[in-house]
Design a protein around this motif. Structure first.
Motif, short mmCIF file in Angstrom:
data_model
loop_
_atom_site.label_atom_id
_atom_site.label_comp_id
_atom_site.label_asym_id
_atom_site.label_seq_id
_atom_site.Cartn_x
_atom_site.Cartn_y
_atom_site.Cartn_z
N PHE A 1 -22.37 47.05 -32.15
CA PHE A 1 -20.94 46.73 -32.08
C PHE A 1 -20.66 45.39 -32.78
CE2 PHE A 1 -17.49 44.47 -30.06
CZ PHE A 1 -16.48 45.41 -29.86
N GLY B 1 -7.69 50.57 -37.78
CA GLY B 1 -8.62 50.27 -36.70
C GLY B 1 -8.51 51.25 -35.55
N ALA C 1 -18.76 44.51 -36.32
CA ALA C 1 -17.57 43.67 -36.25
C ALA C 1 -17.69 42.51 -37.22
CB ALA C 1 -17.38 43.16 -34.82
N SER D 1 -16.02 34.89 -34.35
CA SER D 1 -16.96 36.01 -34.23
C SER D 1 -18.37 35.56 -33.83
CB SER D 1 -17.03 36.79 -35.55
OG SER D 1 -17.70 36.03 -36.55
N LEU E 1 -16.96 51.28 -32.88
CA LEU E 1 -16.06 50.48 -32.05
C LEU E 1 -16.03 49.03 -32.53
CD1 LEU E 1 -16.97 51.93 -28.54
CD2 LEU E 1 -14.88 52.34 -29.87
N GLY E 2 -17.17 48.54 -33.02
CA GLY E 2 -17.18 47.19 -33.57
C GLY E 2 -16.29 47.07 -34.80
N LEU F 1 -8.27 44.09 -33.22
CA LEU F 1 -8.15 42.76 -32.64
C LEU F 1 -7.91 41.71 -33.72
CD1 LEU F 1 -8.25 41.00 -30.13
CD2 LEU F 1 -10.74 40.88 -30.38
N THR G 1 -12.68 47.50 -33.58
CA THR G 1 -12.22 46.30 -32.86
C THR G 1 -11.96 45.16 -33.83
OG1 THR G 1 -13.45 46.94 -30.88
CG2 THR G 1 -12.83 44.62 -31.08
N ALA H 1 -11.47 53.62 -34.27
CA ALA H 1 -11.95 53.41 -32.90
C ALA H 1 -11.86 54.66 -32.05
CB ALA H 1 -11.17 52.27 -32.26
#
Length: 428
Positions: free
Chosen positions: A20, A267, A24, A184, A146-147, A154, A150, A271
């Protein structure tokens, strides 16, 4: 009663968390690509070079070095060291002031992330039961999805909330895209501490003697199967990663969306659709029993099924149609990605998994990150123009689809013919 998505080995969740954060950190650059391009005065080709080729050059070299390490050392500690390296790289991305510094930072990021997947997949395959390897791999790959999602959702939300330049102490204001890179680093440091406390259950059993000597003969005997799975996996990876690298820019240019809105929309698509596809792929693979080319049929179906969806997503003038096509394409490619990675672990003996998985990951990442993003940028710069980014993306993806589909069809034919030949010899 076991929850249907609960792995037999809980360590899968921590490895999924590492994946993840790795993705990201890797895909923040895709979200803030327009801002980086403007601030550092880069062309589309230079941006693709920094995002893709610089990363993959170090990733490929690091993967080739990581294979023997994965088969020898304490793998959670190896992953923790990788996390620390890529955290420094993310910090360097946020501090870059020109193309050279950005390229060096992406090189370090690629080097830091090279051993993660070979080590994690070897751990999962060693600990999960044979009929749950697909599930374990799907959870691990879902962490990457998901990373990535996100980072886009986000990160896009933070870009919308933050001013263009963020005051930091008494110094000069810092561009918002740089702040995202700096933030991050914090969760990655927490992850490294947790990994240092993790045991390596795959090291509990005796290691057969001569495992290194058997690598060459094993690959020679099964070259056709590995070639088909590698080319098919490279095709899926190229389509996935070029889409990830350029989809936000495509939404901005084609539909004139704000950068923050484009990041959030794409995103959300990633996701939701990709984990569903990955879980579906893991379940389908675990239910197929033993195959001579594990995952090959699922991977071929994923490529054939998503080709028309890719064309629709790249060429449509309707935002809703494009988003639906993107979601369906991401779902199908999620099935293909799990079929590739889990199939490789099933097909490979335990003592050889690190040395087989590492160069495999180098090959598919070289195609996905090193060739795809800069080729799209080059076609957009020199052939189709900025307004033709969708056509550039489709042209690049179509070449990958053709190679992957042909390789898998030939590979499956080869496996069926070899099986029939062996049966005929047994009857005689």
């Amino acid at each position: 009663m076991r929850f249907p998505l609960a792995p037999a080995w809980p360590g899968v969740w921590l490895l999924a968390g590492a994946h993840f954060l790795a993705f990201a950190d890797r895909f923040i650059a895709a979200l803030v690509a327009p801002a980086i391009k403007a601030d550092l005065r880069l062309s589309d080709f230079e941006l693709g070079l920094a995002q893709g080729t610089a990363f993959v050059a170090a990733y490929t070299a690091g993967s080739l070095l990581a294979g023997p390490l994965v088969d020898r050392v304490h793998r959670p500690r190896l992953i923790a060291a990788c996390v620390l390296v890529w955290s420094v790289a993310s910090l360097a991305c946020g501090l870059a002031t020109d193309l050279g510094e950005l390229v060096l930072a992406r090189l370090l990021l690629g080097l830091g992330q090279a051993a993660l997947t070979p080590a994690a997949l070897a751990l999962i395959a060693a600990r999960q039961p044979r009929d749950q390897i697909g599930l374990g791999v799907s959870l691990y790959t879902a962490g990457a999805t998901l990373g990535r999602g996100t980072a886009l959702v986000l990160g896009g939300g933070l870009l919308a909330l933050l001013p263009a330049a963020v005051p930091v102490g008494a110094g000069s204001p810092v561009a918002a895209w740089r702040v995202l890179f700096l933030l991050s680093v914090l969760p990655s440091l927490v992850l490294a501490v947790l990994l240092l406390r993790m045991t390596d259950p795959g090291r509990g059993g005796p290691r057969p003697a001569g495992g290194r000597a058997r690598l060459g003969p094993w690959l020679a005997r099964h070259a056709g199967r590995y070639a088909a799975l590698t080319l098919g996996g490279a095709a899926v990876t190229l389509v996935v990663q070029t889409t990830n690298a350029w989809a936000v820019m495509l939404l901005v240019r084609r539909f004139e969306l704000p950068l923050s809105s484009a990041g959030v929309l794409f995103g959300l698509v990633v996701a939701v659709a990709s984990p569903l596809g990955q879980f579906t792929g893991g379940r389908l693979l675990d239910g197929r029993g033993r195959e001579r080319l594990p995952g090959g049929t699922l991977l071929l179906a994923a490529l054939i099924g998503t080709l028309p969806l890719a064309a629709t997503a790249c060429l449509t003038d309707h935002l809703a149609v494009g988003l639906v096509a993107l979601a369906a394409m991401v779902f199908g490619l999620g099935i293909g990605s799990v079929a590739t990675l889990a199939g490789l672990q099933i097909m490979t003996p335990r003592p050889l998994r690190g040395r087989v998985t590492a160069p495999f990951m180098a090959c598919i990442t070289l195609a996905g990150f090193g060739l795809g993003p800069p080729l799209v940028g080059l076609l957009a710069d020199r052939v189709f123009g900025e307004a033709g980014l969708g056509r550039a993306l489709l042209a690049t993806s179509a070449m990958a689809y053709a190679v992957g589909i042909i390789a898998l069809m030939r590979g499956l034919h080869y496996v069926r013919r070899a099986t029939l030949t062996r049966r005929a010899r047994a009857v005689r």
